[in-house]
Design a protein around this motif. Sequence first.
Motif, PDB file in Angstrom:
ATOM      1  N   UNK A  49       0.832  -1.210   0.000  1.00 19.92           N
ATOM      2  CA  UNK A  49       0.000   0.000   0.000  1.00 19.92           C
ATOM      3  C   UNK A  49       0.865   1.258   0.000  1.00 19.92           C
ATOM      4  N   UNK A  50       1.919   1.269   0.808  1.00 12.86           N
ATOM      5  CA  UNK A  50       2.795   2.446   0.844  1.00 12.86           C
ATOM      6  C   UNK A  50       3.636   2.568  -0.423  1.00 12.86           C
ATOM      7  N   UNK A  51       3.937   1.459  -1.085  1.00  9.01           N
ATOM      8  CA  UNK A  51       4.803   1.503  -2.261  1.00  9.01           C
ATOM      9  C   UNK A  51       4.052   1.857  -3.529  1.00  9.01           C
ATOM     10  N   UNK A  52       2.801   1.410  -3.672  1.00 10.71           N
ATOM     11  CA  UNK A  52       2.101   1.545  -4.950  1.00 10.71           C
ATOM     12  C   UNK A  52       0.850   2.417  -4.891  1.00 10.71           C
ATOM     13  N   UNK A  53       0.291   2.621  -3.722  1.00 15.51           N
ATOM     14  CA  UNK A  53      -0.952   3.382  -3.619  1.00 15.51           C
ATOM     15  C   UNK A  53      -0.653   4.757  -3.046  1.00 15.51           C
ATOM     16  N   UNK A  54      -1.154   5.783  -3.709  1.00 18.97           N
ATOM     17  CA  UNK A  54      -0.976   7.155  -3.251  1.00 18.97           C
ATOM     18  C   UNK A  54      -2.310   7.671  -2.716  1.00 18.97           C
ATOM     19  N   UNK A  55      -2.346   7.995  -1.455  1.00 14.67           N
ATOM     20  CA  UNK A  55      -3.560   8.525  -0.846  1.00 14.67           C
ATOM     21  C   UNK A  55      -3.167   9.690   0.053  1.00 14.67           C
ATOM     22  N   UNK A  56      -4.136  10.473   0.453  1.00 10.82           N
ATOM     23  CA  UNK A  56      -3.863  11.664   1.232  1.00 10.82           C
ATOM     24  C   UNK A  56      -3.270  11.285   2.589  1.00 10.82           C
ATOM     25  N   UNK A  57      -2.122  11.870   2.871  1.00  6.84           N
ATOM     26  CA  UNK A  57      -1.458  11.606   4.151  1.00  6.84           C
ATOM     27  C   UNK A  57      -0.608  10.363   4.165  1.00  6.84           C
ATOM     28  N   UNK A  58      -0.359   9.731   3.023  1.00  7.86           N
ATOM     29  CA  UNK A  58       0.419   8.490   3.003  1.00  7.86           C
ATOM     30  C   UNK A  58       1.854   8.729   3.458  1.00  7.86           C
ATOM     31  N   UNK A  59       2.461   9.816   2.992  1.00  4.16           N
ATOM     32  CA  UNK A  59       3.837  10.108   3.385  1.00  4.16           C
ATOM     33  C   UNK A  59       3.920  10.414   4.886  1.00  4.16           C
ATOM     34  N   UNK A  60       2.963  11.174   5.381  1.00  8.44           N
ATOM     35  CA  UNK A  60       2.958  11.488   6.815  1.00  8.44           C
ATOM     36  C   UNK A  60       2.755  10.242   7.646  1.00  8.44           C
ATOM     37  N   UNK A  61       1.843   9.385   7.202  1.00 12.71           N
ATOM     38  CA  UNK A  61       1.604   8.146   7.933  1.00 12.71           C
ATOM     39  C   UNK A  61       2.834   7.250   7.931  1.00 12.71           C
ATOM     40  N   UNK A  62       3.555   7.218   6.815  1.00 15.32           N
ATOM     41  CA  UNK A  62       4.774   6.420   6.747  1.00 15.32           C
ATOM     42  C   UNK A  62       5.838   6.958   7.697  1.00 15.32           C
ATOM     43  N   UNK A 102       8.198  -2.581   1.785  1.00 16.48           N
ATOM     44  CA  UNK A 102       7.919  -1.419   0.931  1.00 16.48           C
ATOM     45  C   UNK A 102       9.128  -1.066   0.084  1.00 16.48           C
ATOM     46  N   UNK A 103      10.304  -1.036   0.691  1.00 20.58           N
ATOM     47  CA  UNK A 103      11.508  -0.709  -0.058  1.00 20.58           C
ATOM     48  C   UNK A 103      11.784  -1.723  -1.161  1.00 20.58           C
ATOM     49  N   UNK A 104      11.516  -2.984  -0.891  1.00 20.47           N
ATOM     50  CA  UNK A 104      11.740  -4.006  -1.919  1.00 20.47           C
ATOM     51  C   UNK A 104      10.713  -3.888  -3.040  1.00 20.47           C
ATOM     52  N   UNK A 105       9.472  -3.596  -2.693  1.00 26.31           N
ATOM     53  CA  UNK A 105       8.444  -3.449  -3.729  1.00 26.31           C
ATOM     54  C   UNK A 105       8.760  -2.265  -4.659  1.00 26.31           C
ATOM     55  N   UNK A 106       9.371  -1.214  -4.122  1.00 22.05           N
ATOM     56  CA  UNK A 106       9.734  -0.077  -4.949  1.00 22.05           C
ATOM     57  C   UNK A 106      10.776  -0.440  -5.997  1.00 22.05           C
ATOM     58  N   UNK A 107      11.597  -1.463  -5.739  1.00 18.26           N
ATOM     59  CA  UNK A 107      12.626  -1.854  -6.694  1.00 18.26           C
ATOM     60  C   UNK A 107      12.087  -2.746  -7.810  1.00 18.26           C
ATOM     61  N   UNK A 108      10.849  -3.203  -7.717  1.00 20.71           N
ATOM     62  CA  UNK A 108      10.266  -4.049  -8.755  1.00 20.71           C
ATOM     63  C   UNK A 108       9.694  -3.187  -9.875  1.00 20.71           C
ATOM     64  N   UNK A 109       9.811  -3.622 -11.128  1.00 20.43           N
ATOM     65  CA  UNK A 109       9.269  -2.819 -12.243  1.00 20.43           C
ATOM     66  C   UNK A 109       7.751  -2.784 -12.208  1.00 20.43           C
ATOM     67  N   UNK A 110       7.195  -1.608 -12.464  1.00 22.49           N
ATOM     68  CA  UNK A 110       5.745  -1.445 -12.482  1.00 22.49           C
ATOM     69  C   UNK A 110       5.103  -2.096 -13.701  1.00 22.49           C
ATOM     70  N   UNK A 111       5.870  -2.323 -14.762  1.00 27.15           N
ATOM     71  CA  UNK A 111       5.288  -2.837 -15.999  1.00 27.15           C
ATOM     72  C   UNK A 111       4.609  -4.186 -15.797  1.00 27.15           C
ATOM     73  N   UNK A 112       5.192  -5.032 -14.913  1.00 26.61           N
ATOM     74  CA  UNK A 112       4.572  -6.332 -14.670  1.00 26.61           C
ATOM     75  C   UNK A 112       3.186  -6.180 -14.059  1.00 26.61           C
ATOM     76  N   UNK A 113       3.050  -5.261 -13.125  1.00 25.25           N
ATOM     77  CA  UNK A 113       1.759  -5.055 -12.474  1.00 25.25           C
ATOM     78  C   UNK A 113       0.773  -4.387 -13.430  1.00 25.25           C
ATOM     79  N   UNK A 114       1.263  -3.453 -14.232  1.00 27.88           N
ATOM     80  CA  UNK A 114       0.361  -2.783 -15.168  1.00 27.88           C
ATOM     81  C   UNK A 114      -0.199  -3.745 -16.202  1.00 27.88           C
ATOM     82  N   UNK A 115       0.629  -4.696 -16.646  1.00 27.81           N
ATOM     83  CA  UNK A 115       0.134  -5.697 -17.589  1.00 27.81           C
ATOM     84  C   UNK A 115      -0.958  -6.551 -16.956  1.00 27.81           C
TER      85      UNK A 115
END
Length: 298
Positions: free
Chosen positions: A118-131, A180-193
Amino acid sequence: MTALTSPPAARAPERTASDGPTGRRRGARLPFSGWHLLLAPLALLFALPLVWLLLSSVMTNAEINRFPPALWPSGIDLGGYRYVLGNAMFPRWFANSLIVSAVAVTSNLLFGALGGYAFARMRFRGSRTLLVLMLATMAVPFQLTMIPTFLVMKRLGLIDTLGALIVPSLVTPFAVFLLRQFFLSLPRELEEAAWIDGCSRLRVLFTIVLPLSRPALSTVAVLTFLTTWNDLTWPLIAINHDTQYTLQLGLTTFQGQHHTKWSAVMAGNVITVLPVLLAFLGAQKSFIRSITSTGLKG
């Protein structure tokens, strides 16, 4: 008539200053890194307490109490292991520690993966503050939270039960952050497909992202297991009855009651350390891969 001239003799290859008497070049590379010459003695030095612990567990009490102490047992004596497994509650304590550690590892893998994704791929209001707030809790020492945690567990009626040890360890900020840090290193293209094919976020997470995140999952599992298995302070506060003791708490009381039976005390320590050692050795490669591949992306 011209004289026949012989062909010029082949010139011998010139030797350089770096060649040895046999013509081989000096400075051939070692089959291992030069750092191993320093790290190998240090590893043996750190392994000495474990070796001494194992040897002492198969000694007799007379050999352990002898001065100067015996460095090698005269024979393998399993009296300490028989005493521990037969005259104490070690099997019950071992089972309690195994239950608490297994539930903590499973819940941290599940909730850590959900929160980290959720923190790596979803952007919602206050996500950075909550992290940031979640990571700030990692800097709070346990001594400041143990009394509020005790009051919460008492209000829930979990004091003196294994639930008091399980509930506070269901999810940790470290597990969420590392995944979260590991999910950020994965390419988004796989999920978008997969999204184009109609997969939901949960299906993408469990069928695509998590199979690619085995190194990070192994690291979370090992570190959670080590922390939960070796915890002594919180079980000492939350548990009163000996039937609910974990292995670390039971070993502490056992050592205080049987300080003269050093062979039994050493055998109990071997039983306590062995699962931790096996868990780390089994996941060592995955642990290193996770640490090297996980950056500090924002």
